[in-house]
Design a protein around this motif. Structure first.
Motif, PDB file in Angstrom:
ATOM      1  N   PRO A  90      71.993 104.600  14.055  1.00  9.71           N
ATOM      2  CA  PRO A  90      70.170 104.342  13.515  1.00  9.71           C
ATOM      3  C   PRO A  90      69.841 105.716  12.360  1.00  9.71           C
ATOM      4  CG  PRO A  90      70.568 105.005  16.070  1.00  9.71           C
ATOM      5  CD  PRO A  90      72.035 104.558  14.830  1.00  9.71           C
ATOM      6  N   LEU A  91      68.634 105.441  11.871  1.00  7.72           N
ATOM      7  CA  LEU A  91      69.077 106.672  10.994  1.00  7.72           C
ATOM      8  C   LEU A  91      68.563 107.656  10.868  1.00  7.72           C
ATOM      9  CD1 LEU A  91      68.103 106.796   7.136  1.00  7.72           C
ATOM     10  CD2 LEU A  91      65.881 107.035   8.246  1.00  7.72           C
ATOM     11  N   PRO A  92      67.926 108.371  12.011  1.00  6.94           N
ATOM     12  CA  PRO A  92      68.202 109.851  12.720  1.00  6.94           C
ATOM     13  C   PRO A  92      69.254 110.304  12.356  1.00  6.94           C
ATOM     14  CG  PRO A  92      66.184 108.755  13.569  1.00  6.94           C
ATOM     15  CD  PRO A  92      67.325 107.657  13.335  1.00  6.94           C
ATOM     16  N   GLU A  93      70.913 109.559  13.008  1.00  9.40           N
ATOM     17  CA  GLU A  93      71.729 110.172  12.998  1.00  9.40           C
ATOM     18  C   GLU A  93      72.481 110.547  11.373  1.00  9.40           C
ATOM     19  OE1 GLU A  93      74.327 107.753  16.016  1.00  9.40           O
ATOM     20  OE2 GLU A  93      72.582 107.682  17.086  1.00  9.40           O
ATOM     21  N   LEU A  94      72.406 109.825  11.184  1.00  6.96           N
ATOM     22  CA  LEU A  94      72.454 110.084   9.748  1.00  6.96           C
ATOM     23  C   LEU A  94      72.531 111.546   9.065  1.00  6.96           C
ATOM     24  CD1 LEU A  94      71.621 107.271   7.001  1.00  6.96           C
ATOM     25  CD2 LEU A  94      73.474 107.392   8.449  1.00  6.96           C
ATOM     26  N   ARG A  95      74.146 112.251   8.279  1.00  4.08           N
ATOM     27  CA  ARG A  95      74.340 113.408   7.972  1.00  4.08           C
ATOM     28  C   ARG A  95      72.569 114.098   7.037  1.00  4.08           C
ATOM     29  NH1 ARG A  95      77.210 116.483  10.923  1.00  4.08           N
ATOM     30  NH2 ARG A  95      77.893 117.695   8.873  1.00  4.08           N
ATOM     31  N   ALA A  96      72.453 114.824   6.964  1.00  5.42           N
ATOM     32  CA  ALA A  96      71.086 115.361   6.125  1.00  5.42           C
ATOM     33  C   ALA A  96      72.330 116.075   4.807  1.00  5.42           C
ATOM     34  CB  ALA A  96      70.311 115.958   6.686  1.00  5.42           C
ATOM     35  N   SER A  97      71.237 115.806   3.770  1.00  2.33           N
ATOM     36  CA  SER A  97      71.620 116.824   1.955  1.00  2.33           C
ATOM     37  C   SER A  97      71.543 117.439   1.996  1.00  2.33           C
ATOM     38  CB  SER A  97      71.437 115.630   0.946  1.00  2.33           C
ATOM     39  OG  SER A  97      70.915 115.177   0.676  1.00  2.33           O
ATOM     40  N   ASP A  98      71.906 118.725   0.946  1.00  2.00           N
ATOM     41  CA  ASP A  98      71.001 120.002   0.879  1.00  2.00           C
ATOM     42  C   ASP A  98      70.045 119.311   0.176  1.00  2.00           C
ATOM     43  OD1 ASP A  98      73.289 121.309   1.626  1.00  2.00           O
ATOM     44  OD2 ASP A  98      73.986 121.036  -0.372  1.00  2.00           O
ATOM     45  N   ALA A  99      70.253 118.370  -0.745  1.00  2.00           N
ATOM     46  CA  ALA A  99      68.645 117.687  -1.092  1.00  2.00           C
ATOM     47  C   ALA A  99      67.265 116.886  -0.264  1.00  2.00           C
ATOM     48  CB  ALA A  99      68.190 116.493  -2.193  1.00  2.00           C
ATOM     49  N   ASP A 100      68.128 117.005   0.786  1.00  2.00           N
ATOM     50  CA  ASP A 100      67.188 116.231   2.323  1.00  2.00           C
ATOM     51  C   ASP A 100      66.233 117.674   2.465  1.00  2.00           C
ATOM     52  OD1 ASP A 100      67.546 113.556   1.931  1.00  2.00           O
ATOM     53  OD2 ASP A 100      69.507 113.344   2.836  1.00  2.00           O
ATOM     54  N   ARG A 101      67.506 118.631   2.702  1.00  3.06           N
ATOM     55  CA  ARG A 101      66.627 120.223   3.027  1.00  3.06           C
ATOM     56  C   ARG A 101      65.685 120.712   2.525  1.00  3.06           C
ATOM     57  NH1 ARG A 101      72.037 119.559   6.100  1.00  3.06           N
ATOM     58  NH2 ARG A 101      73.271 120.022   3.669  1.00  3.06           N
TER      59      ARG A 101
END
Length: 228
Positions: free
Chosen positions: A9-20
């Motif tokens: 599921p999308l919410p379990e994907l790791r976030a990147s620096d750009a996302d933060r």
């Protein structure tokens, strides 16, 4: 036999620096719009920079509309490069972006800072019988105003800034010079301010204004076509 397990599921994907950084930018906008007070902003900011997945980031902007009044999407497209109109918001501050070393020293040698690096609030640059090159065209800035303190003794330091940046040269030359031949032009909205100070003794400090380098074309360009 096919693997029928559902995709992660999308919410379990790791976030990147750009996302933060995208979430932090929206939080800053929310403070400016009066949607968040400083206490709420600081709490969410701390969570944003320590979040590792989309599931941790999503609640931070769940109750905030994106610019234009629409809900902010969880996984937006990667942020575009800084536009030519002088939008510096993504390159100044950020809290979680560590500044580069606060000193650059060349003794009978040379130093160079170029490409993507972070200019600290104060940078001491020393060239003694040597040379230094500080290229700020693709750099990030720890604060909106930074001070570059240059000591050039029988040596030289060159500082290159992009158009639109405010430059204030205050250095003192004794049998040497602080030279700013180019003018940055009109100061771009939100652009950083670079204060250049220090001493040049039998040496020089030069400030140049040049536009950012253009990326090289892929495929070899004309040279490749000639070889074919």
């Amino acid at each position: 036999m096919t693997d029928e397990r559902p995709e992660k599921p999308l919410p379990e994907l790791r976030a990147s620096d750009a996302d933060r950084e995208r979430v932090v930018e929206r939080l800053r906008d929310a403070v400016a719009e009066g949607r968040l007070d400083m206490e709420e902003f600081e709490e969410r900011l701390e969570v944003a920079y320590t979040s590792k997945t989309y599931a941790e980031l999503e609640p931070l902007t769940r109750d905030l509309p994106a610019p234009g009044g629409h809900p902010m999407p969880l996984a937006a497209a990667a942020p575009a490069p800084v536009p030519a109109d002088g939008s510096w918001a993504s390159r100044i501050g950020g809290g979680g972006v560590p500044a580069s070393s606060s000193a650059a020293v060349a003794v009978m040698s040379s130093f160079q800072r170029k490409g993507t690096w972070t200019v600290p609030p104060r940078l001491d640059a020393v060239a003694f019988w040597g040379s230094g090159d500080l290229d700020l065209r693709e750099a990030n800035f720890a604060e909106r105003e930074v001070v570059i303190n240059c000591i050039a003794i029988m040596g030289g330091i060159q500082i290159t800034v992009p158009p639109g940046v405010e430059v204030d040269v205050r250095g003192f030359g004794f049998m040497g010079a602080f030279d700013q031949r180019d003018t940055p032009g009109p100061v771009a909205p939100g652009a950083p301010r670079v204060v250049v100070t220090g001493l040049a003794f039998w040496g020089g400090v030069e400030v140049k204004v040049k536009p950012p380098k253009r990326p090289k074309p892929l495929g070899g360009g004309p040279k490749l076509r000639k070889e074919l």
